[in-house]
Design an enzyme around this catalytic site. Structure first.
Site, short mmCIF file in Angstrom:
data_model
loop_
_atom_site.label_atom_id
_atom_site.label_comp_id
_atom_site.label_asym_id
_atom_site.label_seq_id
_atom_site.Cartn_x
_atom_site.Cartn_y
_atom_site.Cartn_z
CD GLU A 3 -2.95 -1.04 2.03
OE1 GLU A 3 -2.96 -0.42 3.16
OE2 GLU A 3 -4.08 -2.01 2.05
CD GLU A 55 -3.90 -6.38 2.13
OE1 GLU A 55 -4.43 -5.47 3.05
OE2 GLU A 55 -2.66 -6.40 2.12
#
Length: 381
Positions: free
Chosen positions: A252, A347
């Site tokens: 991220e 994810e």
């Protein structure tokens, strides 16, 4: 549309054992009928091997021994048509699996040996009664689902370690590495991806003043040191008997709010790959593949920018995506821009204790969408 079966379609038929009457010539004693089997073999061979899980848990990965065969659709049948053309191939799939977080490793490792062995067999064995998980994602250092925050080269404030003389996998020797070794004993061919949540704090600028593990960015003067950090990680894990198939360079990279976390904009990641980590892997003879991005589907411009960098592109195998924002169609956008580069779905968090029926419906729906509308290679969290 793709159909999901365990491992593969089964070609050929079932061997039917027929009991014939056998008696001596002249012996008129009737031959007794064979006993009826408890689980009679289906009279019709099945083209598909089927394992069933139902939302109400009445069946949990249960082998269903009923004939399931392809045929012409019936008039008025509203069910979807599943067409399998063995002469055509589409995307390859590296595997399906989960993230083994630090927290999960800790819980698993604290189980008694018999319970742990049974759980790992159920998850990772490749026999007909186990899930056969084929891909794992682990954090490089701590993730936001670890018991404490750490990297493999943490130092007191003001100190640096450019040569990484103090690099150590020590924090993961307690739970993660022992569990990974047990998993590999069950399934030696499983693939493992590593993703960092942050670089060591001494490599960062503009991090949270009270918690330097949170936010901030990689300082340009430490690009080469951080590249060496990845090299040492892959080599140290290999020394433990754990091969790292792939790495992403920042989990991220547009989210500075996790603890730990680190920002890494697309131009920064392209420069890091082009000038530091790509050449470092090549010089060390490391074949672990490099995957860019590793964030939500709402920013396809990020991986397109990295892959568009002529210096970075040769080192990058593909792009990784999460699905907390944006549409999964964005994976196709990136694939169409760079069709020679692979796409990974890495994810989608589901909180414990979860809702089995709703979570199962979500997973099935997203797996089907991902397989039929995009070019996805591997993993779910």
């Amino acid at each position: 549309m793709m159909q999901y079966v365990k491992h593969s379609l089964l070609a050929g038929g079932l061997l039917l054992l027929l009991a014939g009457g056998c008696q001596k010539k002249g012996d008129d004693t009737p031959t007794p009928a064979p006993p009826t089997p408890v689980n009679p073999t289906p009279a019709v061979a099945s083209q598909v091997a089927l394992w069933l899980t139902t939302p109400d848990k009445s069946a949990l990965f249960q082998r269903v021994r009923l004939p399931l065969n392809f045929g012409a659709p019936l008039a008025g049948d509203a069910n979807p048509v599943i067409a399998v053309d063995t002469t055509k191939t589409y995307q390859g799939i590296d595997g399906f699996g989960y993230t083994l977080t630090g927290g999960s490793a800790q819980v698993i490792h604290q189980l008694g040996a018999p319970a742990r062995a049974a759980l790992l067999k159920e998850l990772f064995a490749t026999d007909s009664t186990s899930l056969g998980v084929s891909y794992l994602r682990v954090s490089i250092g701590a993730s936001d689902l670890s018991a404490q925050v750490f990297t493999y080269d943490d130092l007191p404030g003001g100190q640096t370690d450019v040569n990484l003389d103090k690099f150590s996998l020590g924090p993961d020797q307690t739970d993660l590495i022992p569990v990974l070794k047990e998993i590999l004993a069950v399934n030696p061919s499983i693939k493992i991806m590593g993703s960092p949540w942050t670089a060591p704090a001494w490599m960062k600028v503009n991090a949270d003043a009270g918690n330097p593990a949170k936010g901030g960015s990689l300082a340009p003067q430490y690009y080469d040191a951080y590249a060496k950090y990845f090299v040492k990680y892959v080599q140290a894990m290999q020394a433990q008997g754990i091969a790292i198939d792939a790495v992403t360079l920042q989990n991220e990279p547009l989210n500075p709010f996790n603890n730990p976390s680190m920002l890494m904009q697309a131009p920064e990641q392209a420069a890091f790959i082009r000038n530091s980590v790509g050449p470092a892997f090549a010089a060390a003879g490391i074949t672990t593949i490099i995957i860019c991005y590793d964030h939500n589907a709402d920013r396809p411009d990020y991986p397109i920018s990295v892959l568009g960098d002529a210096g970075a592109r040769p080192y990058v195998d593909g792009s990784a995506f999460h699905l907390y924002g944006g549409s999964i169609d964005a994976l196709s956008t990136v694939h169409n821009a760079f069709p020679a580069k692979n796409i990974y779905f890495t994810e989608q968090y589901v909180a414990a204790p979860g809702n089995f029926s709703a979570d199962l419906a979500w997973a099935v729906n997203n797996l089907i969408i991902g397989a039929t509308r995009n070019w996805s290679r591997n993993v779910l969290e």
